[in-house]
Design a protein around this motif. Structure first.
Motif, PDB file in Angstrom:
ATOM      1  N   THR A 427      72.481  48.854  17.505  1.00  0.00           N
ATOM      2  CA  THR A 427      73.231  47.694  17.036  1.00  0.00           C
ATOM      3  C   THR A 427      72.773  47.260  15.641  1.00  0.00           C
ATOM      4  N   THR A 428      73.538  46.307  15.125  1.00  0.00           N
ATOM      5  CA  THR A 428      73.208  45.660  13.867  1.00  0.00           C
ATOM      6  C   THR A 428      71.796  45.072  13.907  1.00  0.00           C
ATOM      7  N   TYR A 446      75.864  39.559  12.060  1.00  0.00           N
ATOM      8  CA  TYR A 446      76.886  39.026  12.974  1.00  0.00           C
ATOM      9  C   TYR A 446      77.686  37.891  12.346  1.00  0.00           C
ATOM     10  N   HIS A 452      83.079  43.282  13.656  1.00  0.00           N
ATOM     11  CA  HIS A 452      82.148  43.565  14.759  1.00  0.00           C
ATOM     12  C   HIS A 452      80.792  43.998  14.202  1.00  0.00           C
ATOM     13  N   GLY A 453      79.743  43.348  14.681  1.00  0.00           N
ATOM     14  CA  GLY A 453      78.397  43.728  14.244  1.00  0.00           C
ATOM     15  C   GLY A 453      78.225  43.633  12.734  1.00  0.00           C
TER      16      GLY A 453
END
Ligand SMILES: *Cc1c(COP(=O)(O)O)cnc(C)c1O
Length: 516
Positions: A427-428, A446, A452-453
């Protein structure tokens, strides 16, 4: 680069147990551990000498107020100094490295500004000093006000708001006062999906109902959707330009004209003014009110480093409703402060006050020093370099990180990436935590919510090409590790004073009270 951080260390060299060996003190050379002040302090220790005769009444009063002896940690002066200095070394600062936080505009704070702000005539002035004793300060406020009006092409400016969000409130209260003066009770404020969270919060706080305007596939306000929603119940719109996707709202003038035709007002969130200062005048785009974050565009310190300041420039239509007090140059050339006492004659429609005194004087001196040292041409160059640096980051990460609006043309002062294309389960947040190991403050994550992300990177104009290359090298390496599914990234940071924290717990249940 994989596995090597920006300063060339390898994980095994910098790990918590250096060479597999924990130290007895918990310190690791210059990486100093520090306990909570409540664990260090003793209730019976003082950092200053207090007379027995004075100490007992103080303790007695405290006991009376709290019905028990307060468990305040007592430390000697050197222990106190060391506690906070050791903690400060676990912190990250703009003087240590870049803060690529999108939307925050964390740029270098020139030392010249600090020198000017510390001049005794400014630094030692009391806000209650009589007007005759504060002429120089009013001259500074007025000169800065003049620059802000010139740079934005607006009619007036309210200098007292203390931050961007406070400036938003000031602008929205002006809109409310203007509507009331027309005898209208419009309830709806239109806010695009990509807006900074402070925009809807401000409008709600001022009593408006928020309605969202969607974004187009290319990341800008959907003009048709906005036009379709305009009507007699709409007080106005709040639009960030350049927006939080890092894009210029090209339809701004059309939007303003449509909102005005429907009887509403246009608030522009000017936090990103650094991308267009000296290039575009918001007044020419039909904007009625816009805050300027002196702590972003004009380099005054912020975050942990200093208070904000959010002057609001106003159109001719909204200026009569602006807050008191304000400075005004008299026929004899002197600058006076127009206060409530003069308001009936000078400014009868003012909605009131935003602050107890005249605004953030320490930020005014710094911002004016910044403006005068750059000059009009230098400020235009600030915008050019900020945009150039962001586009350099955007293009340098092509093929490494997905840029959702990369095809919408050049970005403004910030580059937006998404988590598309990372290995399943990555993920980010993993990239952000990896940046800590690389010796950088993470980018904004975010946000904006439309992506998204999201990873929003604002390099600012004060980073050199060499500095940007170093940052880009780290980000490329992290992106490749996240795409390859390198599990060590999932537990980053490995070299920070603390490992990966439960951020929800840290925010919701911070441990602030000693239960000893
Ligand atoms: C920073 C920021 C704000 C709020 O400004 P503060 O000075 O932090 O209150 C509002 N909008 C945008 C787009 C921002 O970046």
């Amino acid at each position: 680069m994989s596995g090597v951080n920006a300063s060339g260390w390898r994980p095994e060299m910098g790990s918590a147990e250096a060479g597999g060996q924990a130290t007895a003190s918990g310190d690791k050379a210059l990486m100093l551990e520090e306990a909570l002040i409540f664990e260090l302090g003793r209730p019976d220790t003082y950092g200053v000498d207090i007379d027995e005769a004075d100490a007992e009444p103080i303790a007695g009063l405290a006991r009376f107020l709290r019905q028990q002896v307060p468990a305040l940690p007592g430390l000697s002066e050197p222990e106190t100094v060391r506690h906070y200095t050791r903690l400060s070394r676990q912190n990250y600062a703009i003087d240590l490295g870049p803060f690529p936080l999108g939307s925050c505009t964390m740029k270098h704070n020139p030392r010249l500004n600090e020198k000017v702000a510390r001049m005794a005539g400014f630094a030692d002035l009391h806000p209650l000093a009589p007007q005759q004793a504060a002429r120089g300060a009013f001259e500074v406020i007025n000169e800065l006000a003049h620059w802000l009006i010139e740079l934005t092409g607006m009619h007036g400016v309210a200098m007292t708001p203390k931050a961007g969000a406070h400036g938003e409130l000031c602008g929205v209260l002006c809109i409310k006062a203007a509507l009331q003066a027309r005898g209208e009770d419009r309830k709806v404020m239109l806010v695009p999906e990509s807006a900074h969270g402070t925009n809807p919060a401000t409008a709600a706080f001022a009593g408006f109902t928020i309605e969202n305007i969607p974004a187009t596939a290319e990341g800008r306000v959907d003009l048709e959707a906005l036009k379709a929603r305009l009507g007699p119940d709409v007080a106005g719109v709040m639009i960030t330009n350049p927006n939080t996707c890092g894009l210029f709202e090209r339809d701004m003038k059309v939007i303003s004209d449509a909102v005005h035709a429907a009887g509403g007002y246009v608030y522009c969130d000017g936090a990103n003014f650094n991308a267009i200062v000296g290039k575009v005048r918001p007044g020419d785009l039909g904007i009625d009110a816009m805050h300027i974050n002196l702590h972003k565009t004009f380099s005054t310190p912020h975050g942990g480093g200093g208070p904000g300041s959010g002057p609001v420039v106003l159109s001719e239509a909204l200026s009569p409703f602006g807050p008191l007090p304000f400075t005004s140059r008299q026929a004899d050339g002197t600058v006076l402060l127009v206060e409530e006492e003069d308001a009936a004659a000078a400014h009868p429609h003012s909605f009131g006050r935003m602050a107890a005194f005249h605004g953030q004087m320490g930020m005014f001196t710094r911002a004016l020093a910044y403006i005068l040292s750059h000059g009009a041409d230098g400020l235009a160059r600030v915008a050019e370099d900020a945009v150039l640096n962001a586009n350099y980051v955007l293009r340098s990460l092509e093929g490494h990180l997905e840029a959702p609006f990369g095809a919408s043309g050049p970005c403004m002062h910030e580059a937006l990436f998404s988590d598309a294309g990372l290995h399943e389960g990555f993920t980010t947040l993993d990239i952000a935590k990896g940046l800590i190991d690389e010796g950088f403050h993470p980018m904004t994550v975010y946000f904006p919510l439309v992506v998204h992300g999201a990873m929003l990177v604002e390099p600012t104009e004060t980073e050199s090409k060499a500095g940007l290359d170093r940052f880009i090298g780290s980000l490329r390496s992290l992106a490749e590790r996240a795409k390859a599914g390198d599990d060590s990234l999932k537990s980053a940071p490995h070299f920070a004073p603390r490992r990966r924290l439960d951020e929800t717990q840290a925010a919701r249940k911070p441990v602030l009270v000693w239960k000893g």
